[in-house]
Design a protein around this motif. Structure first.
Motif, PDB file in Angstrom:
ATOM      1  N   ALA A  22      -7.676   9.073  -0.425  1.00  0.00           N
ATOM      2  CA  ALA A  22      -7.398   8.582  -1.163  1.00  0.00           C
ATOM      3  C   ALA A  22      -6.731   8.873  -2.621  1.00  0.00           C
ATOM      4  CB  ALA A  22      -7.376   6.888  -1.075  1.00  0.00           C
ATOM      5  N   ILE A  23      -8.099   9.510  -3.049  1.00  0.00           N
ATOM      6  CA  ILE A  23      -8.360   9.699  -4.279  1.00  0.00           C
ATOM      7  C   ILE A  23      -7.599  11.357  -5.452  1.00  0.00           C
ATOM      8  CG2 ILE A  23      -8.679  10.705  -6.998  1.00  0.00           C
ATOM      9  CD1 ILE A  23     -10.803   8.130  -5.872  1.00  0.00           C
ATOM     10  N   GLU A  24      -6.808  11.749  -3.789  1.00  0.00           N
ATOM     11  CA  GLU A  24      -7.016  13.297  -3.921  1.00  0.00           C
ATOM     12  C   GLU A  24      -5.449  13.922  -4.497  1.00  0.00           C
ATOM     13  OE1 GLU A  24      -6.851  17.390  -0.294  1.00  0.00           O
ATOM     14  OE2 GLU A  24      -5.891  15.276   0.315  1.00  0.00           O
ATOM     15  N   PRO A  25      -4.276  13.023  -4.333  1.00  0.00           N
ATOM     16  CA  PRO A  25      -2.888  13.230  -4.490  1.00  0.00           C
ATOM     17  C   PRO A  25      -2.742  12.632  -6.242  1.00  0.00           C
ATOM     18  CG  PRO A  25      -2.794  11.644  -2.563  1.00  0.00           C
ATOM     19  CD  PRO A  25      -4.594  12.059  -2.546  1.00  0.00           C
ATOM     20  N   ARG A  26      -4.126  11.796  -6.664  1.00  0.00           N
ATOM     21  CA  ARG A  26      -3.786  11.429  -7.349  1.00  0.00           C
ATOM     22  C   ARG A  26      -3.855  12.133  -8.556  1.00  0.00           C
ATOM     23  NH1 ARG A  26      -5.882   5.529  -4.868  1.00  0.00           N
ATOM     24  NH2 ARG A  26      -4.183   5.427  -3.570  1.00  0.00           N
TER      25      ARG A  26
ATOM     26  N   THR B 138     -10.422  13.553  -7.457  1.00  0.00           N
ATOM     27  CA  THR B 138     -11.388  13.426  -6.751  1.00  0.00           C
ATOM     28  C   THR B 138     -12.528  11.930  -7.057  1.00  0.00           C
ATOM     29  OG1 THR B 138     -13.381  14.711  -8.385  1.00  0.00           O
ATOM     30  CG2 THR B 138     -12.292  16.196  -6.938  1.00  0.00           C
ATOM     31  N   SER B 139     -12.879  11.417  -6.817  1.00  0.00           N
ATOM     32  CA  SER B 139     -13.694  10.554  -6.772  1.00  0.00           C
ATOM     33  C   SER B 139     -14.205  10.475  -7.664  1.00  0.00           C
ATOM     34  CB  SER B 139     -14.525   9.957  -5.479  1.00  0.00           C
ATOM     35  OG  SER B 139     -15.419  10.672  -4.877  1.00  0.00           O
ATOM     36  N   GLY B 140     -15.363  12.030  -7.807  1.00  0.00           N
ATOM     37  CA  GLY B 140     -16.036  12.302  -8.570  1.00  0.00           C
ATOM     38  C   GLY B 140     -16.028  12.280 -10.234  1.00  0.00           C
ATOM     39  N   ALA B 141     -14.740  12.588 -10.498  1.00  0.00           N
ATOM     40  CA  ALA B 141     -13.508  12.023 -12.034  1.00  0.00           C
ATOM     41  C   ALA B 141     -13.895  11.178 -12.259  1.00  0.00           C
ATOM     42  CB  ALA B 141     -12.532  13.162 -11.520  1.00  0.00           C
ATOM     43  N   VAL B 142     -13.545   9.749 -11.021  1.00  0.00           N
ATOM     44  CA  VAL B 142     -12.952   8.262 -11.651  1.00  0.00           C
ATOM     45  C   VAL B 142     -14.577   8.321 -11.532  1.00  0.00           C
ATOM     46  CG1 VAL B 142     -12.701   6.128 -10.252  1.00  0.00           C
ATOM     47  CG2 VAL B 142     -11.297   8.635  -9.560  1.00  0.00           C
TER      48      VAL B 142
ATOM     49  N   VAL C  81       0.774  -1.296  -0.035  1.00  0.00           N
ATOM     50  CA  VAL C  81      -0.336   0.270   0.115  1.00  0.00           C
ATOM     51  C   VAL C  81       1.027   0.629   0.265  1.00  0.00           C
ATOM     52  CG1 VAL C  81      -1.968   1.118   1.503  1.00  0.00           C
ATOM     53  CG2 VAL C  81      -1.374  -1.531   1.749  1.00  0.00           C
ATOM     54  N   ILE C  82      -0.064   1.086  -1.651  1.00  0.00           N
ATOM     55  CA  ILE C  82       0.530   2.360  -1.426  1.00  0.00           C
ATOM     56  C   ILE C  82      -0.202   3.822  -0.558  1.00  0.00           C
ATOM     57  CG2 ILE C  82       0.039   3.269  -3.408  1.00  0.00           C
ATOM     58  CD1 ILE C  82       2.468   3.723  -4.106  1.00  0.00           C
ATOM     59  N   ALA C  83       0.849   4.368   0.231  1.00  0.00           N
ATOM     60  CA  ALA C  83       0.521   5.324   0.576  1.00  0.00           C
ATOM     61  C   ALA C  83      -0.680   6.413  -0.721  1.00  0.00           C
ATOM     62  CB  ALA C  83       1.330   6.887   1.226  1.00  0.00           C
ATOM     63  N   PRO C  84      -1.192   7.260   0.253  1.00  0.00           N
ATOM     64  CA  PRO C  84      -2.192   8.070  -0.434  1.00  0.00           C
ATOM     65  C   PRO C  84      -1.320   9.272  -1.327  1.00  0.00           C
ATOM     66  CG  PRO C  84      -2.165   8.501   1.614  1.00  0.00           C
ATOM     67  CD  PRO C  84      -1.083   7.240   1.790  1.00  0.00           C
ATOM     68  N   SER C  85      -0.699   9.179  -0.725  1.00  0.00           N
ATOM     69  CA  SER C  85       0.936   9.960  -2.271  1.00  0.00           C
ATOM     70  C   SER C  85       2.136   9.139  -2.535  1.00  0.00           C
ATOM     71  CB  SER C  85       1.329  11.465  -1.157  1.00  0.00           C
ATOM     72  OG  SER C  85       2.154  11.192  -0.898  1.00  0.00           O
ATOM     73  N   ARG C  86       2.468   9.949  -2.961  1.00  0.00           N
ATOM     74  CA  ARG C  86       3.806   9.926  -3.843  1.00  0.00           C
ATOM     75  C   ARG C  86       4.834   8.578  -2.124  1.00  0.00           C
ATOM     76  NH1 ARG C  86       2.337  13.246  -7.409  1.00  0.00           N
ATOM     77  NH2 ARG C  86       3.213  14.973  -6.369  1.00  0.00           N
TER      78      ARG C  86
END
Length: 731
Positions: free
Chosen positions: A330-334, A338-342, A15-20
């Protein structure tokens, strides 16, 4: 797939962390085709719980000109005692770096520099990597249970330290003071500093003391549950016993390796080399469904309960940090942000698949009826591979078993190394592995012109008990420019479950060949794409080294490299009949190419199901009965029938490592299909194009905006057109 640091792509379903940044070292790996580490952090322990080490590493290795030994995890981490010491020594060095930053508190601005603040923070990240990467690999790959158990104990220690790091007000105060100094930073340095300041917030630094205490508890429990889930999965090998006639339809080599036992029955396990051929080729479809159920239910009710508890803890943590759901957190730093964009992206995928998936399903039903089934039958997911193979044989004259005769594993491995050597100007030199199992091989990677060693990787290709069940690349040593100017070269490992050559029986002259399916070959190319990403990094910072790109981009280089396994030019370099040495016949290659797009829509529909399930499980609060969620999402997404009595989530390892990030496979695929347009135009083996890809993408790791990397390589803005065409079978 990659695991943080490991990469992979769960086999066909996958797991990757929520950011890089390394927020946790649950260096998972996920299946043939990438898990990654668990979420970010875990609770800080009292200072005494983070062992202090001498300022010089204790790793055994050749001394460098600077007098410090090179970090060599294999040399010290192969025993229970050694892997424990490796973990604790490097975590102690990480703590020394953090203490040195805190010692600058209150110092005048002139005393604060990049090197002693943010640069030293990156040094701490490097030591956390050094301490956690190899133990994570050993926890899923070492054949001795005592070593696996000792290695498993490193992850909680690592998460304890990383939690403490992100909640350390003293470290944050010094870094913020350096920020106020206003020194101009560019490139990787600017990106790292921005991410660090953001991730202090994301990891709870601004919470009051009581909520920070609860966050520590949550992180510790999240780590423990994730470990237990993956341990259950790694040890889960079930089997069925069938009559020899149930092997009808399977390759001769498979039948030879599955001789009847003394009771006349043949045992077929849920391990990859057994499972996929049986489900794909056996004419005994009742037994195929039985085996599929066992495979799907790996981890059992225990993993269902663990997952539901884990989802509740993640939801609580997300709310504690100010987010609506774990998916939003989790998606914020990717790249998606946003989850909406996903959700919007996945709906576009669903729309693109609607017509081709319907057409493919009609073809499968037609074949099902022709084989004796009824038009009113509801097809189970276990029938997809079998019926697709049957349609390819009849409609496209493509026999996947016949193709396997040209894909002997030794020849494929040599071909893969030769091809990448030619593309990137590399030399591979096999060296003694002295590794965790006799099957493991080791290779140094050298620059072909200078002879400089630029990295090293290990190949652990064959299935065995208690080994990681899928295929993934695991980082073993993170590359970085060290403080004394030396370059720490990368080390990685590929963990796969390919067929293994069988030694010759008594009185026989030769070993039985290990023949790969073409899907295995594609997986091998995919995973080696991760190795190249790791080996060719030139990132100066540990935080962005190699495959440390954002989760919804990191698969793009590997997905792109799968295309090489479909090229006539490339296949001709290594694909030879294991007996005659002949190349793949042109009619077979043409049949393979024609048949390629068939099944793509249904296969992608399966990926859509996995991505949407991941999003639903990490968006609902409470989740409640996760099995009901699986059934609901499958019925609304998949053309195949939901099979009562199954609980797929218990075997879905990406839920531990790619939590709320499984969509990233398709997101990255959209980019990779676009990147391929240049390679196809200029040549897959064109060294100039490969050099551009190496310079603009592979060498940069995660230190450059991912959209910008693709833009530079293509010379234009990225476009989804190639991806949509691919989904609809136009490519």
């Amino acid at each position: 797939m990659r695991r943080r640091r490991a990469l992979s792509l769960l086999v066909p379903s996958s797991v990757i962390a929520p950011s890089r940044l390394l927020l946790s070292v649950a260096f998972m790996a996920a299946g043939c085709g990438s898990g990654a580490a668990q979420g970010p952090v875990t609770p800080p322990a009292p200072q005494s719980e983070v062992p202090q080490a001498a300022s010089t590493s204790t790793d055994k290795a050749t001394a460098t000109p600077a007098g410090k030994p090179e970090h060599d995890p294999v040399a010290v981490g192969m025993t229970a005692e050694g892997v424990t010491k490796l973990c604790e020594d490097h975590l102690a060095l990480a703590q020394e770096h953090l203490n040195a930053i805190k010692a600058l508190k209150g110092k005048p601005a002139a005393a604060l520099t990049w090197a002693n603040t943010v640069g030293q923070f990156d040094d701490a990240l490097l030591e956390i990597n050094n301490g956690g990467e190899f133990p994570y690999l050993m926890s899923v790959a070492h054949p001795e249970a005592s070593v696996r158990e000792a290695a498993k104990k490193c992850e909680p220690k690592t998460d304890t330290l990383t939690t403490a790091m992100w909640l350390d007000g003293g470290v944050a105060e010094v870094l913020k003071a350096y920020a106020q100094k206003g020194e101009k930073l560019e490139g990787e340095r600017a990106r790292l500093f921005s991410d660090v300041l953001r991730d202090f917030r994301r990891n709870g630094l601004e919470l009051p003391a009581d909520k920070q205490a609860r966050l520590r508890e949550l992180n510790a429990e999240i780590t423990r549950i994730g470990q237990d889930f993956m341990s259950n999965l790694a040890s889960a090998t079930a089997s069925i016993q069938v009559a020899p006639k149930s092997l009808e339809g399977l390759p001769k080599e498979y039948v030879e390796k599955h001789a009847p036992r003394s009771d006349g029955k043949v045992e077929i396990t849920t391990d990859y080399p057994d499972f996929f051929p049986f489900v794909t080729y056996s004419k005994d479809r009742k037994s195929a469904l039985e085996l599929w159920k066992l495979f799907t239910n790996k981890g059992g009710d225990a993993n269902v309960k663990l997952l539901e508890k884990l989802l509740a803890l993640r939801a609580e943590k997300a709310k504690l940090l100010g987010y609506k759901s774990w998916a939003d957190y989790a998606i914020e730093p990717r790249m998606a942000k946003t989850s909406g964009a996903v959700r919007e992206f996945l709906e576009k995928v669903r729309a693109a698949l609607k017509e081709p998936a319907t057409a493919e399903m009609a073809e499968l039903m037609k074949k099902h009826v022709k084989l004796g089934g009824k038009k009113t039958d509801k097809l189970a997911p276990s029938e997809r591979y079998y019926l697709e193979d049957q349609v390819r044989k009849e409609k496209y004259s493509f026999d996947s078993q016949a193709l396997s005769a040209y894909l002997e594993i030794g020849a494929v491995k040599k071909g893969l190394l030769d091809i990448t050597s030619r593309m990137y100007g590399l030399t591979y030199q096999q060296v003694p592995a002295k590794a965790w199992h006799a099957d493991v091989e080791a290779y140094e990677v050298l620059d072909a012109k200078s002879g400089e060693v630029i990295g090293k990787f290990y190949l652990d290709l064959y299935s065995r008990p208690d080994k990681y069940k899928h295929a993934a690349m695991f980082t073993m040593r993170t590359a970085k420019r060290l403080d004394d100017g030396r370059w720490q070269t990368p080390i990685a490992a590929l963990e796969c479950n390919f067929p293994k050559p069988v030694p010759p029986a008594k009185g026989e002259a030769a070993a039985a060949p290990a023949l790969m399916s073409h899907e295995d070959v594609v997986t091998f190319f995919h995973e080696f794409g991760h190795v190249l990403h790791d080996m060719l990094t030139r990132s100066e910072l540990a935080a962005f080294s190699g495959t440390a790109a954002v989760r919804d981009f990191v698969e793009a280089p590997s997905q792109m490299f799968e295309e090489w396994a479909w090229s006539r030019e490339v296949l001709d370099l290594f694909a030879r009949h294991h007996q005659t040495g002949a190349k793949i016949p042109e009619d077979m290659f043409q049949a393979m190419t024609r048949a390629r797009s068939f099944g793509r829509a249904l296969g992608t529909q399966r990926q859509l199901f996995l991505a949407l399930l991941d999003q639903e499980l990490h968006s609902r609060d409470p989740v409640g009965d996760s099995t009901k969620v699986v059934e609901e999402v499958q019925r609304s997404t998949d053309s195949f029938e939901y099979v009562k009595g199954t609980h797929f989530q218990s075997s879905f390892g990406h839920l531990i490592g790619y939590d709320a990030g499984y969509y990233g496979y398709q997101w990255a695929l959209s980019l990779s299909r676009d990147v391929l347009t240049r390679f196809r135009k200029e040549g897959l083996l064109n060294p100039t194009t490969a050099r551009s890809w190496r310079d603009e993408v592979l060498s940069r790791g995660g230190g450059t905006d991912e959209q910008e990397m693709v833009r530079r390589f293509l010379g234009r803005e990225p476009s989804p057109d190639a991806y949509i065409g691919y989904l609809q079978g136009k490519d």
